[in-house]
Design a protein around this motif. Sequence first.
Motif, PDB file in Angstrom:
ATOM      1  N   CYS A 164       5.811  -1.541  -3.420  1.00 36.39           N
ATOM      2  CA  CYS A 164       4.090  -0.525  -3.265  1.00 36.39           C
ATOM      3  C   CYS A 164       3.609  -1.113  -5.132  1.00 36.39           C
ATOM      4  O   CYS A 164       4.044  -0.928  -5.757  1.00 36.39           O
ATOM      5  CB  CYS A 164       3.637   0.591  -3.468  1.00 36.39           C
ATOM      6  SG  CYS A 164       2.317   1.148  -2.955  1.00 36.39           S
TER       7      CYS A 164
ATOM      8  N   THR B 286       0.044  -7.973  -4.734  1.00 38.30           N
ATOM      9  CA  THR B 286      -1.186  -7.175  -5.223  1.00 38.30           C
ATOM     10  C   THR B 286      -1.656  -8.248  -4.972  1.00 38.30           C
ATOM     11  O   THR B 286      -3.085  -7.854  -5.028  1.00 38.30           O
ATOM     12  CB  THR B 286      -0.789  -6.325  -5.360  1.00 38.30           C
ATOM     13  OG1 THR B 286       0.480  -5.325  -4.988  1.00 38.30           O
ATOM     14  CG2 THR B 286      -2.122  -5.406  -5.570  1.00 38.30           C
TER      15      THR B 286
ATOM     16  N   VAL C  21      -4.759   0.089   3.161  1.00 39.70           N
ATOM     17  CA  VAL C  21      -3.380   0.015   2.310  1.00 39.70           C
ATOM     18  C   VAL C  21      -2.892  -1.708   3.302  1.00 39.70           C
ATOM     19  O   VAL C  21      -2.864  -0.751   4.148  1.00 39.70           O
ATOM     20  CB  VAL C  21      -2.009   1.229   2.927  1.00 39.70           C
ATOM     21  CG1 VAL C  21      -0.784   0.883   2.524  1.00 39.70           C
ATOM     22  CG2 VAL C  21      -2.183   2.340   1.601  1.00 39.70           C
TER      23      VAL C  21
ATOM     24  N   LEU D 271      -4.859   1.142   7.462  1.00 37.96           N
ATOM     25  CA  LEU D 271      -3.616   0.714   7.330  1.00 37.96           C
ATOM     26  C   LEU D 271      -3.619  -0.484   7.812  1.00 37.96           C
ATOM     27  O   LEU D 271      -4.034  -0.894   9.511  1.00 37.96           O
ATOM     28  CB  LEU D 271      -3.002   2.120   8.378  1.00 37.96           C
ATOM     29  CG  LEU D 271      -2.195   2.600   8.191  1.00 37.96           C
ATOM     30  CD1 LEU D 271      -1.482   3.803   8.441  1.00 37.96           C
ATOM     31  CD2 LEU D 271      -2.326   2.922   6.288  1.00 37.96           C
TER      32      LEU D 271
ATOM     33  N   VAL E  68       2.329  -2.541   0.707  1.00 39.95           N
ATOM     34  CA  VAL E  68       3.704  -2.147   0.807  1.00 39.95           C
ATOM     35  C   VAL E  68       4.384  -3.225   1.868  1.00 39.95           C
ATOM     36  O   VAL E  68       3.664  -3.109   2.569  1.00 39.95           O
ATOM     37  CB  VAL E  68       3.152  -0.605   1.488  1.00 39.95           C
ATOM     38  CG1 VAL E  68       5.070  -0.214   1.866  1.00 39.95           C
ATOM     39  CG2 VAL E  68       3.165   0.756   0.832  1.00 39.95           C
TER      40      VAL E  68
ATOM     41  N   ALA F 156      -3.428  -0.687  -1.772  1.00 32.32           N
ATOM     42  CA  ALA F 156      -2.206  -0.492  -1.799  1.00 32.32           C
ATOM     43  C   ALA F 156      -2.221  -1.665  -0.770  1.00 32.32           C
ATOM     44  O   ALA F 156      -1.999  -1.593  -0.135  1.00 32.32           O
ATOM     45  CB  ALA F 156      -1.292   0.726  -1.936  1.00 32.32           C
TER      46      ALA F 156
ATOM     47  N   ILE G 151       3.876   6.022   2.589  1.00 30.82           N
ATOM     48  CA  ILE G 151       2.425   5.798   2.900  1.00 30.82           C
ATOM     49  C   ILE G 151       1.871   6.652   2.470  1.00 30.82           C
ATOM     50  O   ILE G 151       0.666   6.777   1.553  1.00 30.82           O
ATOM     51  CB  ILE G 151       1.880   4.828   3.691  1.00 30.82           C
ATOM     52  CG1 ILE G 151       3.049   3.573   3.816  1.00 30.82           C
ATOM     53  CG2 ILE G 151       1.026   4.278   3.767  1.00 30.82           C
ATOM     54  CD1 ILE G 151       2.964   2.693   5.316  1.00 30.82           C
TER      55      ILE G 151
ATOM     56  N   VAL H 243       1.097   8.023  -0.966  1.00 30.48           N
ATOM     57  CA  VAL H 243       0.399   6.892  -2.309  1.00 30.48           C
ATOM     58  C   VAL H 243      -0.702   7.329  -1.675  1.00 30.48           C
ATOM     59  O   VAL H 243      -2.130   7.413  -2.375  1.00 30.48           O
ATOM     60  CB  VAL H 243       0.840   5.167  -1.778  1.00 30.48           C
ATOM     61  CG1 VAL H 243      -0.209   4.452  -2.319  1.00 30.48           C
ATOM     62  CG2 VAL H 243       1.835   4.724  -1.926  1.00 30.48           C
ATOM     63  N   ALA H 244      -1.376   7.532  -0.437  1.00 24.57           N
ATOM     64  CA  ALA H 244      -2.734   8.066   0.069  1.00 24.57           C
ATOM     65  C   ALA H 244      -3.296   8.965  -0.607  1.00 24.57           C
ATOM     66  O   ALA H 244      -3.828   9.248  -0.826  1.00 24.57           O
ATOM     67  CB  ALA H 244      -3.125   8.108   1.483  1.00 24.57           C
TER      68      ALA H 244
ATOM     69  N   CYS I 238      -7.312   6.687   5.495  1.00 29.03           N
ATOM     70  CA  CYS I 238      -6.983   5.232   5.131  1.00 29.03           C
ATOM     71  C   CYS I 238      -6.767   4.396   5.713  1.00 29.03           C
ATOM     72  O   CYS I 238      -6.215   4.919   6.943  1.00 29.03           O
ATOM     73  CB  CYS I 238      -5.749   5.600   3.842  1.00 29.03           C
ATOM     74  SG  CYS I 238      -5.048   3.994   3.225  1.00 29.03           S
TER      75      CYS I 238
END
Length: 391
Positions: free
Chosen positions: A225, A199, A329, A363, A217, A215, A317, A320-321, A361
């Motif tokens: 994550c 990350t 993400v 992806l 993943v 994030a 996911i 997380v969102a 979000c």
Amino acid sequence: MSSLSSTEAFPANTPAASQIFTTVLSEGPLTRLDLARRAGLSAAAVTKAVRPLIEAGYLVEDVDEDARPALGRPANLVRVDGGRALFIGVKVTGDEIIGVLTDLCCRIMVARHLPLAGRDPVPVLASTVELVRELLTEADGLGVPVMGLGIAVSGAVDRAEGVVRYSPFLEWHDVPLAELTAATTGLPVTVDNDVRALTVAEQWFGAGVGLSDFAVVTVGAGIGCGLVVHGKVVAGAHGVAGEIGHVTVDPAGPPCHCGNRGCVESIAGDAAIVHQVSAATGTEVTDAAQALALAREGVAGARAAYARAGDAIGRGIATVANLFGPERVIISGEGLAAYDLFAEQIRDAFTAAAFGSAEQCDLKTRPLPFEEWARGAAATAIQSFIRSDAH
């Protein structure tokens, strides 16, 4: 040990200077005016911070004759001299150690793989030191000092203490890895969770550059994550923030090694998929590559296992969102080799479970070679080097 390993202090000795250097590193080259705007600092503060960095050779000022303001003085672009320092990154898996030598901009210059005969900390440490020495020898040939070593390990890692609290794949408990490695290599050592390390690399050098909240993943042997909130990688009070692999998405699902049932990892991790494909097809499937081959052949039970995995990942996911609303993400990891088999299920499950505007979000899939995990470790070493005096 290489004569070119170094304990030289980084000249950015204030938080503002560290911030300015990091901004140039991830977003440069930039003019001083752009730097001031992005860092929220005055032009005088930027000039004060930049001067010692240029004098020490970490920043270089280029004159752009085409970018001449109305008053006639050319705008100077400031950039990082990537060749000013080298760093080593090491990723420890259950089967091998991957090591990379990078420059200050985290560009991989040399990569090495070393198989592991066992997972006991003592031989793993010996193999790690052997690999580091190989990379230090490579650095000798380049004539540039190595300023730090980063090590990435799966599981609960206390970066501040340099201790691997618990790594399920390695079966380690409370291993003081930073202290042990520093004593044998002579380098400053940063130890972090492998997904958090990846990350950091994405935040400074990859698909997260310029984003305040995102994030990462990872899909593969485990489901991991990494979280960036307000520009900071979040570890949490106990070093396990972002463990979506152990979010329950099916209370009646299969048991997980963590002791719960229906975790994302118990459905979508490599071992879980192998087990499901074996059970569904009546075939003894030994690894993820064989499971993937059966799914690609159109075997119904195998394809169903990947579809179920995609649904679990998508729900994870969405969790997380829903919790912190990232702008993006980034989905990565070795499990992306099968992405075409569960991409639709990830998206559908995410859309169904995301609440309100969390569905907006972005992806983004980002297939990365396995060396990128070691590059992430190098990124943490670069981060520690830059911020050591500032904090």
